[in-house]
Design an enzyme around this catalytic site. Structure first.
Site, PDB file in Angstrom:
ATOM      1  N   HIS A 132     -10.379  -3.920   8.942  1.00  0.00           N
ATOM      2  CA  HIS A 132     -10.145  -3.754   7.501  1.00  0.00           C
ATOM      3  C   HIS A 132     -10.516  -5.004   6.695  1.00  0.00           C
ATOM      4  O   HIS A 132     -10.718  -4.914   5.492  1.00  0.00           O
ATOM      5  CB  HIS A 132      -8.674  -3.459   7.229  1.00  0.00           C
ATOM      6  CG  HIS A 132      -8.275  -2.025   7.394  1.00  0.00           C
ATOM      7  ND1 HIS A 132      -8.982  -0.980   6.858  1.00  0.00           N
ATOM      8  CD2 HIS A 132      -7.195  -1.467   8.009  1.00  0.00           C
ATOM      9  CE1 HIS A 132      -8.358   0.165   7.155  1.00  0.00           C
ATOM     10  NE2 HIS A 132      -7.280  -0.107   7.846  1.00  0.00           N
ATOM     11  N   MET A 136      -0.247  -3.762   8.603  1.00  0.00           N
ATOM     12  CA  MET A 136      -0.884  -3.688   7.283  1.00  0.00           C
ATOM     13  C   MET A 136      -1.885  -4.812   7.113  1.00  0.00           C
ATOM     14  O   MET A 136      -1.588  -5.972   7.396  1.00  0.00           O
ATOM     15  CB  MET A 136       0.200  -3.752   6.193  1.00  0.00           C
ATOM     16  CG  MET A 136      -0.336  -3.781   4.773  1.00  0.00           C
ATOM     17  SD  MET A 136      -1.198  -2.230   4.340  1.00  0.00           S
ATOM     18  CE  MET A 136      -2.295  -2.845   3.048  1.00  0.00           C
ATOM     19  N   GLU A 188      -6.542  -3.567  12.135  1.00  0.00           N
ATOM     20  CA  GLU A 188      -6.272  -4.330  10.904  1.00  0.00           C
ATOM     21  C   GLU A 188      -7.398  -5.328  10.641  1.00  0.00           C
ATOM     22  O   GLU A 188      -7.791  -5.561   9.497  1.00  0.00           O
ATOM     23  CB  GLU A 188      -4.929  -5.059  11.002  1.00  0.00           C
ATOM     24  CG  GLU A 188      -3.726  -4.161  11.301  1.00  0.00           C
ATOM     25  CD  GLU A 188      -3.637  -2.915  10.445  1.00  0.00           C
ATOM     26  OE1 GLU A 188      -4.018  -2.974   9.257  1.00  0.00           O
ATOM     27  OE2 GLU A 188      -3.205  -1.864  10.963  1.00  0.00           O
ATOM     28  N   ASN A 203      -3.129  -6.834   4.904  1.00  0.00           N
ATOM     29  CA  ASN A 203      -3.195  -7.804   3.812  1.00  0.00           C
ATOM     30  C   ASN A 203      -4.242  -8.868   4.166  1.00  0.00           C
ATOM     31  O   ASN A 203      -4.253  -9.376   5.284  1.00  0.00           O
ATOM     32  CB  ASN A 203      -1.841  -8.478   3.624  1.00  0.00           C
ATOM     33  CG  ASN A 203      -0.710  -7.477   3.604  1.00  0.00           C
ATOM     34  OD1 ASN A 203      -0.718  -6.564   2.811  1.00  0.00           O
ATOM     35  ND2 ASN A 203       0.239  -7.634   4.515  1.00  0.00           N
ATOM     36  N   GLY A 256       2.972   0.743  11.105  1.00  0.00           N
ATOM     37  CA  GLY A 256       2.584   0.017  12.316  1.00  0.00           C
ATOM     38  C   GLY A 256       2.151  -1.399  11.982  1.00  0.00           C
ATOM     39  O   GLY A 256       2.599  -2.364  12.579  1.00  0.00           O
ATOM     40  N   GLU A 274       0.833  -1.189   0.000  1.00  0.00           N
ATOM     41  CA  GLU A 274       0.000   0.000   0.000  1.00  0.00           C
ATOM     42  C   GLU A 274       0.877   1.251   0.000  1.00  0.00           C
ATOM     43  O   GLU A 274       1.818   1.300   0.786  1.00  0.00           O
ATOM     44  CB  GLU A 274      -0.921   0.027   1.232  1.00  0.00           C
ATOM     45  CG  GLU A 274      -1.969   1.130   1.134  1.00  0.00           C
ATOM     46  CD  GLU A 274      -2.872   1.233   2.365  1.00  0.00           C
ATOM     47  OE1 GLU A 274      -2.488   0.732   3.424  1.00  0.00           O
ATOM     48  OE2 GLU A 274      -3.946   1.816   2.241  1.00  0.00           O
TER      49      GLU A 274
END
Ligand SMILES: [Zn+2]
Length: 846
Positions: free
Chosen positions: A301, A265, A298, A267, A263, A129
């Protein structure tokens, strides 16, 4: 400014490709066995093109291209610019084959390669990203072109490979060989991932979901898997129920990877984290709360971001503010961190207010013309202000209707993309409210309002004739907004500072009458925004300020205290209160603060009040008083507890006198006068750095410490300590290393810069100010964007708070050659410096 090839993509280009392409699949084979500079990539991309005969391009940042074939025909790559492959005369259904080699990165973007200095083991992780998937495989690297992704990896012996889906095949018994992963659901390239190396693995399971944690071998003994799994399970259960939509990506792996650039991500099914979330040394409960927040952020997300994805980076804020808001809500409702709204008030909202007052502030809903512009928008407007505004929205529409609207939103847009208008549409349907004016006020305009209580007392001063809330806006951002909030009255009594009355209302326009409070006896403390639903700066009237200066420790609501602390520090930053008065408030009340996260923030703010916002003539005296306060904090704390550790670190940071340094040095040498205080690895490094910065540690002491801790973390701590030494030579070495040694990973450069600028070393940094302004354009053209931004930010002479640096900054800002993102960094640096100069004057006069 022209961009480096393959490092930018405009919104217009992305929109054009989104209109052309669909039904995309990527089949990618990576060979990780061929050397430490590059890796092999063979990819087949299949896609539908709605306008046969047209030409377009695919993103691929390759070191070399061996072969490109489109629909069976070899394409000549004479014109390959190292970043894009031209696709001429496309058919309705297309098959692109690409064979090439790509570079390992050391900046934390693309496929990052790290060799552990302790055992030589190599660890890889990807970070894509916003726009780096095409550093690893050819792809349409934009969020609204989703595809399926199937990956095979040729890996050395002893490695594990982890990607978005489970491995279907792997080499037996730690042998070298091929890992093959199941094809993914359709997803955006930026959330595809690969992590590979001799990682340590721990397993668990939650209902149908396989859970795994990975970290490097040398950190395995520090990984507290039980706690991470506990938060993970609590989060998965909470989100599945709250969103009314099951977790969509099969398994859930969380990987702690070295030299990670952010910090964490999100995925899909393969979340990566910074290694600082594995605690090598004792940390306070605030650090555990922070880690839980990141885990839950996370995880949110997986639904909002991965399952339903923003169409373009304009809506990055929606992605990030949503995940931030949900992470705090889930902490409060599903984990042991039930005070997370206090942390939200104390830490998240104060970052948002700070960023929102910079000249570079922008509406939450941003205009992002190309991916280069999005790099700087991973900021506190996008995350923290967006989350604050969402919290206000949820209070307004009601949490139940907010969550049920989301459930419909996930169902309508699953495995697809959506933008702000589609999100608002779902919320309007769910809540029956018109969100148009809300969106205009809060999302489409920038800036921060200030709310002030105005108290009209009767002749005796004993009763309110009227209580009003006045609202102000800065000149550049004149919007006055609607705020749903509560005004509370507190009285001093034998039971402490007690809430007597609370009136909830809508504050609209320049002045709002709080009718409910007219006729009430005058209170010792009037708190606007009690409960912290609104996003604004709040002020304290004179009597309230006097009350809290003497008695804040007697207020037993941690959220209300956090609001008062925040209001007081804002007043210092705005020149409405001298820094020394804030330090008095702090010194007389911090002992009553029970929230460890708030205490740690206040310790940081004390240093800022002295170094940045206080009269320079007062620094030595202020540190003398503050260091003594810190020592009594350590003395009074429970042995082995969080407060003892926080105060010990505060004392080490505040030490300025030879007597203080004798104690600090004693801690390192095993002479610890505080029962229960463990001087462990991180605390030792903190001490060594403080000693180095004050001229109390020579190079030999730092070298000896690296021998005790020869890890890459230890080496980075040592780099910070070396550049923190108060000599011209140390500063010169740091400067050369950062600007001239291009072999160092970005993580090392950050560590060096961390020591280069110390608040009490302004005179040593001053000679580099002119050199800083001279090198900006060349750094931008010679280094990659992550490094260039880190250097522009990290070396801005922020500790040299002086009119001539402001003038130098203005001169640089006037240069046409200055790249846009660097322009923004200078604008912010200058504003912070001018703010500090104003506050210093107020303190000197006060
Ligand atoms: Zn996020």
């Amino acid at each position: 400014m022209s961009s480096r090839p393959g490092t930018n993509l405009t919104r217009a280009e992305a929109q054009r490709r989104a209109a052309l392409f669909s039904d995309i699949s990527y089949s990618v084979a990576l060979d990780l066995t061929g050397g430490d500079a590059t890796f092999g990539c063979e990819a087949v991309v299949r896609f539908h093109c709605s306008e046969p005969g047209t030409s377009s391009f695919i993103d691929f940042l390759a070191a070399s291209l061996d072969r490109v074939e489109l629909n069976g025909k070899a394409l000549d790559q004479e014109g390959f610019d190292g970043g894009r492959i031209d696709l001429p005369a496309l058919a309705l259904e297309n098959e692109l084959r690409v064979v090439g080699r790509c570079s390992y990165e050391h900046t934390g973007s693309g496929l990052h390669r790290f060799a552990d200095p302790v055992d030589g083991a190599v660890y890889l992780h990807t970070q894509f990203e916003p726009f780096d998937a095409h550093r690893v495989y050819p792809c349409f690297d934009q969020p609204d072109l989703k595809g399926t992704f199937d990956l095979a990896v040729e890996a050395p012996a002893g490695w594990v490979a982890v990607s978005n889906t489970a491995a279907l095949a792997r080499p037996g018994d730690g042998r070298a060989g091929r890992w093959v992963f199941a094809p993914t659901a359709v997803m955006s390239p930026y959330i595809t991932a690969l992590v590979a190396g001799p990682y340590n693995q721990v397993e668990d399971r939650h209902q149908e979901i396989d859970l795994r944690l990975y970290c490097r071998q040398s950190l395995a003994r520090y990984l507290d898997a039980d706690e991470v799994f506990e938060i993970t399970k609590q989060g998965l259960s909470f989100y599945e129920k709250a969103f009314g939509y099951p977790y969509a990506f099969g398994k859930y792996d969380q990987l702690f990877v070295p030299e990670f650039s952010a910090g964490a991500m999100e995925n899909a099914g393969c979340v990566t984290f910074h290694e600082s979330f594995i605690f090598r040394s004792k940390v306070t409960e605030a650090a555990r709360e922070r880690r839980a927040e990141v885990i839950l952020h996370e995880m949110a997300h997986m639904w909002f971001g991965d399952l339903v994805t923003m169409r373009w980076w304009d809506d990055l804020w929606l992605n990030e503010s949503f995940a931030t808001f949900m992470s705090v809500l889930s902490q409060v409702e599903a984990t042991r961190f039930t005070n997370a709204w206090t942390t939200f008030a104390n830490s998240f909202k104060s970052s948002a207010r700070r960023q929102d007052q910079l000249p570079s502030t922008h509406p939450i809903a941003a205009d992002i013309p190309d991916v280069e512009s999005v790099h700087l928008n991973f900021d506190a407007i996008t995350y923290e202000k967006g989350a604050s505004v969402l919290r206000q929205l949820v209070a307004w529409v009601g949490q139940d209707s907010f969550l049920s609207a989301l459930s419909g939103y996930f169902r309508s847009h699953e495995y697809g993309n959506a933008d702000l208008s589609e999100f608002l549409e779902a919320l309007e349907k769910g809540s029956g409210r018109d969100l148009d004016s809300w969106s205009k006020e809060w999302l489409e305009t920038a800036g921060l309002n200030t709310l002030r209580p105005v108290l009209d007392l009767d002749v005796n001063g004993g009763q309110y004739r009227a209580v009003t809330v006045s609202q102000e806006a800065p000149e550049q951002w004149p919007t006055l907004r609607s705020h749903r909030l509560a005004v509370a009255l507190f009285d001093l009594s034998a039971d402490g500072l007690v809430r007597r009355r609370r009136a909830e209302l809508d504050v609209v326009g320049a002045s709002t009458d709080v009718k409910e409070l007219a006729g009430d006896p005058a209170a010792d403390l009037v708190l606007v925004n009690d409960g912290d639903l609104a996003y604004a700066k709040i002020r304290l009237d004179d009597r309230s300020l006097q009350t809290v200066t003497d008695n804040l420790h007697q207020l037993d609501d941690p959220l209300a205290r956090a609001l008062v602390w925040g209001a007081a520090f804002d007043m210092v930053r705005d020149g409405e209160m001298p820094a020394r008065r804030y330090l008095t408030l702090l010194a007389s009340n911090i002992h009553g603060e029970t929230d460890i996260g708030v205490v740690q923030s206040l310790i940081g703010e004390a240093a800022a009040a002295i170094d940045t916002y206080g009269d320079p003539a007062n620094v030595a005296a202020a540190y003398g008083t503050w260091a003594a306060r810190c020592r009594s904090g350590v003395d009074g704390a429970t042995p082995g507890g969080d407060f003892q550790l926080a105060w010990a670190r505060a004392f080490i940071g505040a030490a300025r006198s030879p007597a203080d340094f004798t104690i600090v040095r004693g801690l390192l040498d095993g002479d610890v006068p505080y029962e229960g205080l463990e001087v462990d690895t991180d605390l030792r490094w903190f001490i060594v750095t403080a000693l180095a910065a004050s001229g109390n540690a020579d190079a030999a002491l730092i070298d000896a410490e690296v021998e005790r801790d020869p890890t890459d973390m230890g080496r980075r701590h040592a780099a910070t300590a070396r550049s923190a030494r108060p000599t011209a030579a140390a500063k010169g070495e740091a400067w050369s290393l950062v600007l001239e040694d291009t072999t160092q990973p970005l993580a090392t450069l950050r560590a060096v810069m961390g020591g280069f600028q110390r608040a009490d070393q302004a005179e040593l940094v001053r000679p580099f100010a002119a050199r800083y302004f001279e090198m900006l354009e060349s750094v931008w053209s010679d280094r990659d964007i992550d490094t260039a931004l880190a250097l522009a930010r990290g070396l801005y002479p922020r500790v040299v708070i002086a009119d001539d640096v402001v003038a130098m900054t203005s001169d640089a800002l006037a240069r046409e050659s200055l790249p846009g993102p660097v322009h923004r960094i200078l604008l912010e640096g200058k504003d912070q410096m001018e703010r500090a100069l104003r506050a210093r004057k107020v303190d000197a006069a006060g």
